[in-house]
Scaffold this motif. Sequence first.
Motif, PDB file in Angstrom:
ATOM      1  N   PHE A 353      36.193  22.207  71.779  1.00  0.00           N
ATOM      2  CA  PHE A 353      35.381  21.183  72.443  1.00  0.00           C
ATOM      3  C   PHE A 353      33.930  21.649  72.629  1.00  0.00           C
ATOM      4  CE2 PHE A 353      39.571  19.574  73.145  1.00  0.00           C
ATOM      5  CZ  PHE A 353      39.418  18.206  73.166  1.00  0.00           C
ATOM      6  N   ASP A 354      33.548  22.653  71.839  1.00  0.00           N
ATOM      7  CA  ASP A 354      32.144  23.065  71.738  1.00  0.00           C
ATOM      8  C   ASP A 354      31.544  23.458  73.085  1.00  0.00           C
ATOM      9  OD1 ASP A 354      29.891  23.627  70.176  1.00  0.00           O
ATOM     10  OD2 ASP A 354      28.974  21.701  70.644  1.00  0.00           O
ATOM     11  N   CYS A 355      32.325  24.164  73.909  1.00  0.00           N
ATOM     12  CA  CYS A 355      31.823  24.624  75.210  1.00  0.00           C
ATOM     13  C   CYS A 355      31.052  25.937  75.042  1.00  0.00           C
ATOM     14  CB  CYS A 355      32.981  24.846  76.180  1.00  0.00           C
ATOM     15  SG  CYS A 355      33.966  23.366  76.500  1.00  0.00           S
ATOM     16  N   CYS A 356      30.305  26.291  76.052  1.00  0.00           N
ATOM     17  CA  CYS A 356      29.669  27.602  76.158  1.00  0.00           C
ATOM     18  C   CYS A 356      30.367  28.370  77.268  1.00  0.00           C
ATOM     19  CB  CYS A 356      28.185  27.473  76.483  1.00  0.00           C
ATOM     20  SG  CYS A 356      27.235  26.581  75.233  1.00  0.00           S
ATOM     21  N   GLU A 378      26.842  21.280  73.330  1.00  0.00           N
ATOM     22  CA  GLU A 378      26.089  20.200  72.715  1.00  0.00           C
ATOM     23  C   GLU A 378      26.972  19.000  72.356  1.00  0.00           C
ATOM     24  OE1 GLU A 378      22.841  19.681  69.069  1.00  0.00           O
ATOM     25  OE2 GLU A 378      23.734  21.638  69.522  1.00  0.00           O
ATOM     26  N   ASN A 379      28.209  19.264  71.895  1.00  0.00           N
ATOM     27  CA  ASN A 379      29.066  18.180  71.417  1.00  0.00           C
ATOM     28  C   ASN A 379      30.316  17.966  72.274  1.00  0.00           C
ATOM     29  OD1 ASN A 379      27.552  17.596  68.868  1.00  0.00           O
ATOM     30  ND2 ASN A 379      28.121  19.713  68.421  1.00  0.00           N
ATOM     31  N   THR A 380      30.355  18.567  73.460  1.00  0.00           N
ATOM     32  CA  THR A 380      31.555  18.463  74.291  1.00  0.00           C
ATOM     33  C   THR A 380      31.884  17.017  74.639  1.00  0.00           C
ATOM     34  OG1 THR A 380      31.051  20.633  75.245  1.00  0.00           O
ATOM     35  CG2 THR A 380      32.680  19.277  76.382  1.00  0.00           C
ATOM     36  N   LYS A 381      30.894  16.282  75.125  1.00  0.00           N
ATOM     37  CA  LYS A 381      31.155  14.899  75.540  1.00  0.00           C
ATOM     38  C   LYS A 381      31.578  14.031  74.353  1.00  0.00           C
ATOM     39  CE  LYS A 381      29.376  11.090  78.327  1.00  0.00           C
ATOM     40  NZ  LYS A 381      29.962  10.070  77.416  1.00  0.00           N
ATOM     41  N   ALA A 382      30.939  14.235  73.209  1.00  0.00           N
ATOM     42  CA  ALA A 382      31.288  13.443  72.030  1.00  0.00           C
ATOM     43  C   ALA A 382      32.735  13.681  71.630  1.00  0.00           C
ATOM     44  CB  ALA A 382      30.357  13.797  70.872  1.00  0.00           C
ATOM     45  N   ARG A 383      33.202  14.906  71.749  1.00  0.00           N
ATOM     46  CA  ARG A 383      34.581  15.218  71.358  1.00  0.00           C
ATOM     47  C   ARG A 383      35.584  14.711  72.389  1.00  0.00           C
ATOM     48  NH1 ARG A 383      33.633  21.123  68.326  1.00  0.00           N
ATOM     49  NH2 ARG A 383      32.019  20.263  66.932  1.00  0.00           N
ATOM     50  N   ASP A 385      35.082  11.985  74.177  1.00  0.00           N
ATOM     51  CA  ASP A 385      35.117  10.538  73.913  1.00  0.00           C
ATOM     52  C   ASP A 385      35.969  10.225  72.688  1.00  0.00           C
ATOM     53  OD1 ASP A 385      33.474  10.183  76.082  1.00  0.00           O
ATOM     54  OD2 ASP A 385      31.621   9.973  74.902  1.00  0.00           O
ATOM     55  N   LYS A 386      35.851  11.046  71.645  1.00  0.00           N
ATOM     56  CA  LYS A 386      36.619  10.834  70.414  1.00  0.00           C
ATOM     57  C   LYS A 386      38.111  11.042  70.669  1.00  0.00           C
ATOM     58  CE  LYS A 386      36.870  10.503  65.800  1.00  0.00           C
ATOM     59  NZ  LYS A 386      36.456   9.309  65.038  1.00  0.00           N
ATOM     60  N   LEU A 387      38.449  12.059  71.454  1.00  0.00           N
ATOM     61  CA  LEU A 387      39.860  12.310  71.786  1.00  0.00           C
ATOM     62  C   LEU A 387      40.447  11.121  72.534  1.00  0.00           C
ATOM     63  CD1 LEU A 387      42.095  14.618  71.759  1.00  0.00           C
ATOM     64  CD2 LEU A 387      41.407  15.028  74.131  1.00  0.00           C
ATOM     65  N   ASN A 388      39.683  10.588  73.463  1.00  0.00           N
ATOM     66  CA  ASN A 388      40.166   9.451  74.257  1.00  0.00           C
ATOM     67  C   ASN A 388      40.332   8.195  73.400  1.00  0.00           C
ATOM     68  OD1 ASN A 388      40.219  10.991  76.584  1.00  0.00           O
ATOM     69  ND2 ASN A 388      38.184  10.375  77.248  1.00  0.00           N
ATOM     70  N   SER A 389      39.373   7.941  72.525  1.00  0.00           N
ATOM     71  CA  SER A 389      39.404   6.690  71.763  1.00  0.00           C
ATOM     72  C   SER A 389      40.395   6.717  70.613  1.00  0.00           C
ATOM     73  CB  SER A 389      37.998   6.373  71.238  1.00  0.00           C
ATOM     74  OG  SER A 389      37.561   7.377  70.337  1.00  0.00           O
ATOM     75  N   SER A 390      40.572   7.898  69.989  1.00  0.00           N
ATOM     76  CA  SER A 390      41.417   7.949  68.793  1.00  0.00           C
ATOM     77  C   SER A 390      42.843   8.416  69.056  1.00  0.00           C
ATOM     78  CB  SER A 390      40.776   8.857  67.741  1.00  0.00           C
ATOM     79  OG  SER A 390      40.731  10.203  68.196  1.00  0.00           O
ATOM     80  N   MET A 391      43.057   9.121  70.186  1.00  0.00           N
ATOM     81  CA  MET A 391      44.391   9.679  70.415  1.00  0.00           C
ATOM     82  C   MET A 391      45.001   9.237  71.738  1.00  0.00           C
ATOM     83  SD  MET A 391      43.917  13.536  68.852  1.00  0.00           S
ATOM     84  CE  MET A 391      45.699  13.832  68.854  1.00  0.00           C
ATOM     85  N   TYR A 425      43.295  15.049  65.338  1.00  0.00           N
ATOM     86  CA  TYR A 425      42.733  16.093  66.201  1.00  0.00           C
ATOM     87  C   TYR A 425      41.658  16.881  65.464  1.00  0.00           C
ATOM     88  CZ  TYR A 425      42.399  19.944  69.505  1.00  0.00           C
ATOM     89  OH  TYR A 425      41.936  20.871  70.409  1.00  0.00           O
ATOM     90  N   ASN A 426      41.865  17.129  64.170  1.00  0.00           N
ATOM     91  CA  ASN A 426      40.834  17.808  63.380  1.00  0.00           C
ATOM     92  C   ASN A 426      39.546  16.992  63.348  1.00  0.00           C
ATOM     93  OD1 ASN A 426      42.468  19.985  62.755  1.00  0.00           O
ATOM     94  ND2 ASN A 426      43.213  19.093  60.847  1.00  0.00           N
ATOM     95  N   ASP A 427      39.693  15.680  63.273  1.00  0.00           N
ATOM     96  CA  ASP A 427      38.508  14.808  63.304  1.00  0.00           C
ATOM     97  C   ASP A 427      37.802  14.913  64.656  1.00  0.00           C
ATOM     98  OD1 ASP A 427      39.034  13.950  60.744  1.00  0.00           O
ATOM     99  OD2 ASP A 427      40.071  12.116  61.368  1.00  0.00           O
ATOM    100  N   VAL A 428      38.596  15.038  65.731  1.00  0.00           N
ATOM    101  CA  VAL A 428      38.034  15.160  67.074  1.00  0.00           C
ATOM    102  C   VAL A 428      37.169  16.404  67.180  1.00  0.00           C
ATOM    103  CG1 VAL A 428      38.577  15.657  69.486  1.00  0.00           C
ATOM    104  CG2 VAL A 428      39.812  13.856  68.277  1.00  0.00           C
ATOM    105  N   VAL A 429      37.696  17.550  66.737  1.00  0.00           N
ATOM    106  CA  VAL A 429      36.989  18.821  66.938  1.00  0.00           C
ATOM    107  C   VAL A 429      35.830  18.996  65.962  1.00  0.00           C
ATOM    108  CG1 VAL A 429      39.040  19.909  67.892  1.00  0.00           C
ATOM    109  CG2 VAL A 429      38.564  20.140  65.448  1.00  0.00           C
ATOM    110  N   GLU A 430      35.668  18.068  65.034  1.00  0.00           N
ATOM    111  CA  GLU A 430      34.515  18.105  64.138  1.00  0.00           C
ATOM    112  C   GLU A 430      33.455  17.078  64.536  1.00  0.00           C
ATOM    113  OE1 GLU A 430      36.096  17.542  60.262  1.00  0.00           O
ATOM    114  OE2 GLU A 430      37.163  19.458  60.222  1.00  0.00           O
ATOM    115  N   SER A 431      33.722  16.336  65.612  1.00  0.00           N
ATOM    116  CA  SER A 431      32.791  15.292  66.047  1.00  0.00           C
ATOM    117  C   SER A 431      31.482  15.906  66.551  1.00  0.00           C
ATOM    118  CB  SER A 431      33.416  14.455  67.178  1.00  0.00           C
ATOM    119  OG  SER A 431      34.601  13.838  66.741  1.00  0.00           O
ATOM    120  N   LYS A 432      30.382  15.199  66.267  1.00  0.00           N
ATOM    121  CA  LYS A 432      29.074  15.616  66.743  1.00  0.00           C
ATOM    122  C   LYS A 432      28.335  14.417  67.298  1.00  0.00           C
ATOM    123  CE  LYS A 432      28.426  19.481  63.542  1.00  0.00           C
ATOM    124  NZ  LYS A 432      27.533  20.089  62.526  1.00  0.00           N
ATOM    125  N   GLU A 433      27.440  14.681  68.235  1.00  0.00           N
ATOM    126  CA  GLU A 433      26.644  13.585  68.802  1.00  0.00           C
ATOM    127  C   GLU A 433      25.554  13.186  67.819  1.00  0.00           C
ATOM    128  OE1 GLU A 433      25.167  13.850  72.674  1.00  0.00           O
ATOM    129  OE2 GLU A 433      27.127  14.096  73.594  1.00  0.00           O
TER     130      GLU A 433
END
Length: 433
Positions: A353-356, A378-383, A385-391, A425-433
């Motif tokens: 989920f692209d955390c620091c 940078e992309n945590t929120k986008a991922r 949102d993607k997890l919620n919408s797609s899964m 899930y692979n699509d989720v973790v590759e999501s970018k804003e």
Amino acid sequence: MRNTAREGLEYMQNAYQNGEYNTSVPDAWRVRMQNCYYTHLMPTDAQGNTTLDWDEIAKTATKDASEITPEEYYALTTIYLTLDDTEMERFLTLLMDRTKDVDIPWYSELLGPSAGQVNEDYSEWRVNDEKTDRLVYMASVLSEVVLQGMKKVDSDQYPDKYDELEEMRFNMVQRITLLQEVKDVEAFRGELYAETPDIDVVRSEDKSFTLTYKEYRNIGTELSPTFSNLGESSIKIKYTMDKANINMEALDNAEAAFASYFCNVSVPDETVKFAIDEAASEMIGNAAEKAGDYVEGLGKKGLGKAIGYVPVVGDVASFVIDAAADYQENKQNAEYIIGQFNDLEEADIFRNFDCCVNYVEYDTADSEGIKIAAVQGENTKARVDKLNSSMGFTISVKDVLTSPAELFEEIWKLTEDNPEKQKLYNDVVESKE
């Protein structure tokens, strides 16, 4: 500053319309007021050299927390985030109040060692929670401002500018973690009637901060304890990392811990501490219970599958599988393995989920272990949102940061032996804003 204050008063008068404040009225005076305080604490001479006015900084920081204005908190936060590494403890001690002076009677000092007690005289300082909370909050806001700036910069087109912003934010996040750890310690000690507590903050070549301080603790061994009023403790905050570095650090720690625990292999002291069950993050908590499924099935097959997911090297992995083949007979070993997987699971979620994160290592009276302190990337929120919408999940960024082990379990159960869900899930973790 007087002109800026006058401008502020005029703003308030103009903004108050029909019994309510009109927030659309420009209030640029606030920024100018913040800058006035900042330049007051960090004056610039005629040659353009900026210096710290420590007398003014101390005068501001040591006021009652309720008397420090938002603009002053902003100035103090900015100074803390840009302070030279060698000045860190000087600033941190300004957030503490001396609350106790303990003069041990001479006979207690004389007889103490025979009872396993070093009875030194000491003074104690307590961290002002309100001040540190305000500074952590303000620093977090400034950190998020830099994060938003990173999102606006094309890292491929302007790599140098992006790297500069990223390094700035990584430094901010590390200092926020340090400030939070200072607050969590609560009490610091030093020599009786000393002006400040005995603390030290050192920056290592690997960019880690190590906070060393004095507290009541056992300075002997478990078999032959000796308690001291001024025992030395330390907290190490590693430099901020993201992406694959999170997993690499977790695997390095786990490999060393497995080798030490099962094979009696000598490894550096700081990595051995990872083996302690207290290694789980305070903010993560209760993860061991959730990881029970890994060993509940017993035997090599179930545990082997789990270990296969995490590439612990060579003979160490084989030995772990053999040692934990029978859960009932090797309960302690199994619990230990669960503890290691918790940290690996958390690291996996933080990376995906692209955390620091900062890895925080403890050698204190209350804890000897490691936790992971995480903030959004940078992309945590986008991922999320993607997890919620797609899964079909309903999680928040906060859930990722505070309950990664639980999230890992939910995702594991949903994607295991389900190629379609795995692809989602692979699509989720590759999501970018």
